[in-house]
Design a protein around this motif. Structure first.
Motif, short mmCIF file in Angstrom:
data_model
loop_
_atom_site.label_atom_id
_atom_site.label_comp_id
_atom_site.label_asym_id
_atom_site.label_seq_id
_atom_site.Cartn_x
_atom_site.Cartn_y
_atom_site.Cartn_z
N SER A 1 86.39 38.14 15.06
CA SER A 1 85.79 39.27 14.34
C SER A 1 84.56 39.77 15.08
CB SER A 1 85.38 38.84 12.93
OG SER A 1 84.37 37.84 13.01
N CYS A 2 84.23 41.02 14.84
CA CYS A 2 83.03 41.58 15.45
C CYS A 2 81.79 40.94 14.83
CB CYS A 2 83.01 43.10 15.24
SG CYS A 2 81.71 43.94 16.15
N CYS A 3 81.90 40.55 13.55
CA CYS A 3 80.77 39.92 12.88
C CYS A 3 80.29 38.65 13.58
CB CYS A 3 81.12 39.64 11.42
SG CYS A 3 80.86 41.10 10.37
N VAL B 1 80.02 49.63 16.08
CA VAL B 1 80.42 48.23 15.89
C VAL B 1 81.90 48.15 15.51
CG1 VAL B 1 78.14 47.25 15.37
CG2 VAL B 1 79.45 48.33 13.53
N ASP B 2 82.64 47.28 16.18
CA ASP B 2 84.06 47.05 15.86
C ASP B 2 84.94 48.26 16.20
OD1 ASP B 2 86.07 45.29 14.84
OD2 ASP B 2 86.03 46.31 12.89
N CYS B 3 84.51 49.09 17.14
CA CYS B 3 85.27 50.30 17.50
C CYS B 3 85.78 50.19 18.93
CB CYS B 3 84.40 51.54 17.43
SG CYS B 3 83.72 51.84 15.82
N ASP C 1 81.77 45.23 20.44
CA ASP C 1 83.12 45.12 19.89
C ASP C 1 83.83 43.83 20.31
OD1 ASP C 1 85.49 45.91 18.58
OD2 ASP C 1 86.29 46.79 20.41
N HIS C 2 84.91 43.51 19.58
CA HIS C 2 85.66 42.29 19.87
C HIS C 2 87.12 42.56 20.24
CE1 HIS C 2 87.90 41.70 15.88
NE2 HIS C 2 87.24 42.83 15.74
N HIS C 3 87.53 43.84 20.38
CA HIS C 3 88.92 44.15 20.74
C HIS C 3 89.10 44.05 22.26
CE1 HIS C 3 88.38 46.31 16.88
NE2 HIS C 3 89.65 46.03 16.68
N VAL C 4 90.12 43.32 22.69
CA VAL C 4 90.35 43.19 24.14
C VAL C 4 90.69 44.54 24.77
CG1 VAL C 4 90.98 40.76 24.30
CG2 VAL C 4 92.75 42.42 23.73
N THR D 1 87.67 38.87 6.42
CA THR D 1 88.70 39.90 6.42
C THR D 1 89.48 39.93 7.74
OG1 THR D 1 86.99 41.54 6.96
CG2 THR D 1 87.68 41.40 4.68
N ASP D 2 88.79 39.82 8.87
CA ASP D 2 89.51 39.91 10.15
C ASP D 2 90.33 38.66 10.46
OD1 ASP D 2 88.85 42.50 10.75
OD2 ASP D 2 88.20 42.07 12.79
N THR D 3 90.06 37.56 9.76
CA THR D 3 90.87 36.35 9.98
C THR D 3 91.92 36.18 8.87
OG1 THR D 3 89.33 34.96 8.73
CG2 THR D 3 88.97 35.10 11.12
N GLY E 1 86.49 45.46 6.38
CA GLY E 1 85.42 44.50 6.13
C GLY E 1 84.63 44.15 7.38
N ASP E 2 85.29 44.16 8.52
CA ASP E 2 84.60 43.75 9.74
C ASP E 2 83.64 44.83 10.24
OD1 ASP E 2 84.00 41.91 11.76
OD2 ASP E 2 85.49 42.78 13.12
N THR E 3 84.08 46.08 10.24
CA THR E 3 83.18 47.14 10.73
C THR E 3 82.03 47.34 9.74
OG1 THR E 3 83.15 49.29 11.87
CG2 THR E 3 84.36 49.20 9.78
MN LIG Z 1 87.35 43.83 13.69
#
Ligand SMILES: [Mn+2]
Length: 318
Positions: A128-130, A84-86, A109-112, A158-160, A26-28
């Protein structure tokens, strides 16, 4: 680079190709479609979305999620490529070869654990990336139409885990509140994502949960999904999304693990933590990554060896 710089770059381009990650979630999808809906408000701007796998069926009821293309279906050229989100090249799957062909690549992106694989990288630690795309659309000065706000809320929801994971911040709720105020349909999205499933998924779920095993005095819970299970229940891999929430919900469990057979002697590992163990570090031992509370990796070998390796990697942290 700043988020404003990303907006400036996107404003310069008229044909934009947006990339989602493998096993799209859902996030991507929400990030990609929110961006597409916003960009195309300007006459002459075109945005297409690429993903190496088709959109899972459950998103079908959400009309703001439209068509995505396989990398092999893209024959024309674009003015820039944005993912996005990758977090990594690997997460782009079969799309990566196409992605890197362009001289202008952007990674939002939002991944550390993000590997900064693009020419321009914007990474911010968010739930989330959103939430980042929400800020980007503000910089783009685009209207937050119904399609835009619904797409963004899909990623947040979705990401939460429907606002239940411990990545939720005040700003997550503020953005969600703003989206609902403008017209996003929280109930429709939550219901489609969490309260509606195919019978094949339900049967696979019951089977997988029935096989749950505990290790290290109940601190690790493991579920395993084998290729033959998909055949038995006529289920597909994308249906396993969310399975791992159940083992993590067990009292005393610190880390939940899902071991999914993807090919012979190849297992996709998903890890979730309640907070004491940094599973990003655990996944990185095997060349994977993600967040402190949610991460993943791929391990080759026999099932029992793979399982032992992952238990060892987690338990050295207890
Ligand atoms: Mn995500």
């Amino acid at each position: 680079m700043t988020l404003k710089d990303v907006a400036v770059e996107l404003k310069k381009r008229s044909k934009i190709l947006i990339f989602c990650h493998n096993r799209p979630d859902g996030d991507t999808l929400g990030s990609a479609f929110a961006l597409k809906h916003a960009l195309e408000q300007v006459d002459g701007k075109v945005a297409k979305i690429v993903c190496s796998q088709a959109v899972p069926e459950k998103y079908g009821v959400l009309d703001f999620i439209g068509k995505t293309y396989l990398p092999t279906e893209i024959n024309e050229s674009f003015d820039c490529h944005i993912s996005v989100d990758c977090a990594s090249e690997m997460m782009l799957g079969d799309s990566y070869a196409l992605y890197k062909k362009h001289s202008i690549t952007i990674n939002v992106d939002h991944h550390v654990s993000n590997e900064r694989y693009a020419k321009m990288n914007y990474v911010e630690d968010r739930a989330s990336c959103c939430e980042i795309i929400y800020g980007l659309i503000n910089y783009l000065n685009r209207e937050k139409t119904e399609s835009v706000v619904n797409s963004l809320l899909l990623g947040v929801v979705t990401d939460t885990g429907n606002f239940m994971h411990n990545n939720v911040t005040e700003s997550t709720l503020q953005i969600a509140s703003e989206l609902v105020k403008i017209g996003a349909n929280l109930h429709k999205i939550s219901y489609a994502m969490f309260k509606n499933q195919k019978i094949e998924r339900a049967k696979l779920y019951a089977h997988v949960i029935g096989g749950m095993r505990f290790f290290e005095y109940g601190k690790i819970a493991i579920i395993s999904i084998f290729k033959r299970d998909f055949e038995t229940f006529s289920a597909t891999q994308d249906m396993t999304e969310g399975f791992i929430d159940f083992p993590l919900s067990v009292e005393g469990v610190e880390v939940a693990v899902s071991i999914m057979e993807t090919k012979e002697n190849a297992y996709k590992i998903s890890l979730r933590s309640k907070g004491k163990i940094n599973v990003n570090e655990v996944a990185s031992i095997f060349g994977g990554g993600g967040h402190i509370l949610a991460s993943g990796c791929l391990i080759h070998g026999f099932y029992e060896d793979v399982k032992d390796k992952i238990i060892r990697a987690i338990s050295i942290n207890f």
